[in-house]
Design an enzyme around this catalytic site. Structure first.
Site, PDB file in Angstrom:
ATOM      1  N   GLY A  46       0.839  -1.196   0.000  1.00 31.77           N
ATOM      2  CA  GLY A  46       0.000   0.000   0.000  1.00 31.77           C
ATOM      3  C   GLY A  46       0.869   1.239   0.000  1.00 31.77           C
ATOM      4  O   GLY A  46       1.994   1.209   0.507  1.00 31.77           O
ATOM      5  N   GLN A  51       3.046   9.905   1.160  1.00 24.98           N
ATOM      6  CA  GLN A  51       4.377   9.318   1.303  1.00 24.98           C
ATOM      7  C   GLN A  51       5.316   9.700   0.161  1.00 24.98           C
ATOM      8  O   GLN A  51       6.527   9.558   0.279  1.00 24.98           O
ATOM      9  CB  GLN A  51       4.269   7.785   1.370  1.00 24.98           C
ATOM     10  CG  GLN A  51       3.598   7.302   2.640  1.00 24.98           C
ATOM     11  CD  GLN A  51       3.428   5.803   2.606  1.00 24.98           C
ATOM     12  OE1 GLN A  51       2.464   5.289   2.060  1.00 24.98           O
ATOM     13  NE2 GLN A  51       4.386   5.075   3.164  1.00 24.98           N
ATOM     14  N   CYS A  91       5.730  -0.157   7.414  1.00 24.98           N
ATOM     15  CA  CYS A  91       5.411   0.994   6.580  1.00 24.98           C
ATOM     16  C   CYS A  91       6.642   1.365   5.764  1.00 24.98           C
ATOM     17  O   CYS A  91       7.752   1.384   6.303  1.00 24.98           O
ATOM     18  CB  CYS A  91       5.003   2.157   7.489  1.00 24.98           C
ATOM     19  SG  CYS A  91       4.625   3.662   6.588  1.00 24.98           S
ATOM     20  N   LEU A  92       6.441   1.672   4.480  1.00 24.24           N
ATOM     21  CA  LEU A  92       7.568   2.054   3.625  1.00 24.24           C
ATOM     22  C   LEU A  92       8.234   3.338   4.122  1.00 24.24           C
ATOM     23  O   LEU A  92       9.394   3.584   3.817  1.00 24.24           O
ATOM     24  CB  LEU A  92       7.102   2.233   2.172  1.00 24.24           C
ATOM     25  CG  LEU A  92       6.615   0.952   1.481  1.00 24.24           C
ATOM     26  CD1 LEU A  92       6.043   1.274   0.111  1.00 24.24           C
ATOM     27  CD2 LEU A  92       7.743  -0.067   1.378  1.00 24.24           C
ATOM     28  N   HIS A 133      -4.568   1.911   7.456  1.00 27.41           N
ATOM     29  CA  HIS A 133      -3.190   2.412   7.586  1.00 27.41           C
ATOM     30  C   HIS A 133      -2.944   3.533   6.566  1.00 27.41           C
ATOM     31  O   HIS A 133      -2.372   4.575   6.907  1.00 27.41           O
ATOM     32  CB  HIS A 133      -2.238   1.227   7.352  1.00 27.41           C
ATOM     33  CG  HIS A 133      -0.778   1.563   7.329  1.00 27.41           C
ATOM     34  ND1 HIS A 133       0.120   1.044   8.227  1.00 27.41           N
ATOM     35  CD2 HIS A 133      -0.050   2.349   6.487  1.00 27.41           C
ATOM     36  CE1 HIS A 133       1.337   1.514   7.953  1.00 27.41           C
ATOM     37  NE2 HIS A 133       1.258   2.300   6.890  1.00 27.41           N
ATOM     38  N   GLU A 134      -3.393   3.317   5.322  1.00 24.86           N
ATOM     39  CA  GLU A 134      -3.124   4.302   4.259  1.00 24.86           C
ATOM     40  C   GLU A 134      -3.973   5.570   4.449  1.00 24.86           C
ATOM     41  O   GLU A 134      -3.496   6.674   4.181  1.00 24.86           O
ATOM     42  CB  GLU A 134      -3.375   3.700   2.873  1.00 24.86           C
ATOM     43  CG  GLU A 134      -2.565   2.456   2.535  1.00 24.86           C
ATOM     44  CD  GLU A 134      -1.069   2.597   2.766  1.00 24.86           C
ATOM     45  OE1 GLU A 134      -0.542   3.722   2.728  1.00 24.86           O
ATOM     46  OE2 GLU A 134      -0.429   1.558   3.007  1.00 24.86           O
ATOM     47  N   HIS A 137      -2.271   7.858   6.713  1.00 32.66           N
ATOM     48  CA  HIS A 137      -1.231   8.675   6.063  1.00 32.66           C
ATOM     49  C   HIS A 137      -1.826   9.968   5.505  1.00 32.66           C
ATOM     50  O   HIS A 137      -1.225  11.037   5.624  1.00 32.66           O
ATOM     51  CB  HIS A 137      -0.586   7.906   4.900  1.00 32.66           C
ATOM     52  CG  HIS A 137       0.511   6.965   5.302  1.00 32.66           C
ATOM     53  ND1 HIS A 137       1.642   7.380   5.961  1.00 32.66           N
ATOM     54  CD2 HIS A 137       0.659   5.635   5.108  1.00 32.66           C
ATOM     55  CE1 HIS A 137       2.440   6.332   6.159  1.00 32.66           C
ATOM     56  NE2 HIS A 137       1.867   5.257   5.654  1.00 32.66           N
TER      57      HIS A 137
HETATM   58 NI    NI Z   1       2.611   3.292   5.655  1.00 33.59          NI
END
Ligand code: NI
Length: 167
Positions: A46, A51, A91-92, A133-134, A137
């Protein structure tokens, strides 16, 4: 297509509140393509526009094993949530940190797809967790914010140390 740079915690730009997309145009469709390419290359399941330092409400997801179920959600809104479950999240934007987070088990989401059509997604398990989660963000929130103060300060120290080492 292009692979975009992913912001890393504790970059303050990750705290920006993303604005709703007014029109799903070619610019947004290009962003969606680039975000899919960036997410698959990372690799991740995701990615939120926040991000990649674009502060519009756009998400891409693919929780399938074979990367065969790309899902794009524009202006996503959770209209129903039920149950709760704990899942280990990463998370990236917070590399190498994995912690259990509690979230709703099932969610119903209204959004637009990349053609601008209204869609409704009913999700459970990993997809439900990933969507929540997204969306966090897009609201400037990270999964580490949902951990205990002790865990959060440990993670913060680790990333502060890493930053000092690369400077
Ligand atoms: Ni994330």
């Amino acid at each position: 297509m292009a692979i975009l740079d992913i912001l890393h915690y504790p970059d303050p730009r990750l705290r920006t509140l993303a604005k709703p997309v007014a029109t799903v145009d070619d610019g947004i469709r290009q962003l969606v393509k680039d975000m899919f390419e960036t997410m698959y290359a990372a690799p991740g399941i995701g990615l939120a526009a926040t991000q990649v330092d674009v502060h519009q409400r756009v998400l891409v997801l693919d929780v399938s094993e074979g990367r065969s179920q790309p899902l794009c959600l524009i202006n996503p809104v959770i209209v129903a949530a039920e149950g709760s479950e704990q899942m280990e999240e990463g998370c990236l934007s917070v590399p190498d940190v994995f912690e259990a987070v509690e979230r709703a088990e099932r969610v119903v989401v209204h959004a637009l797809d990349e053609k601008g059509n209204a869609i409704k997604v009913t999700a459970e398990g990993l997809l439900a967790v990933c969507i929540q989660h997204e969306i966090d963000h897009l609201d400037g929130r990270l999964f580490v914010d949902r951990l205990s103060a002790l865990k959060r300060s440990r993670i913060r120290k680790k990333f502060d140390k890493q930053q000092r080492q690369v400077v």
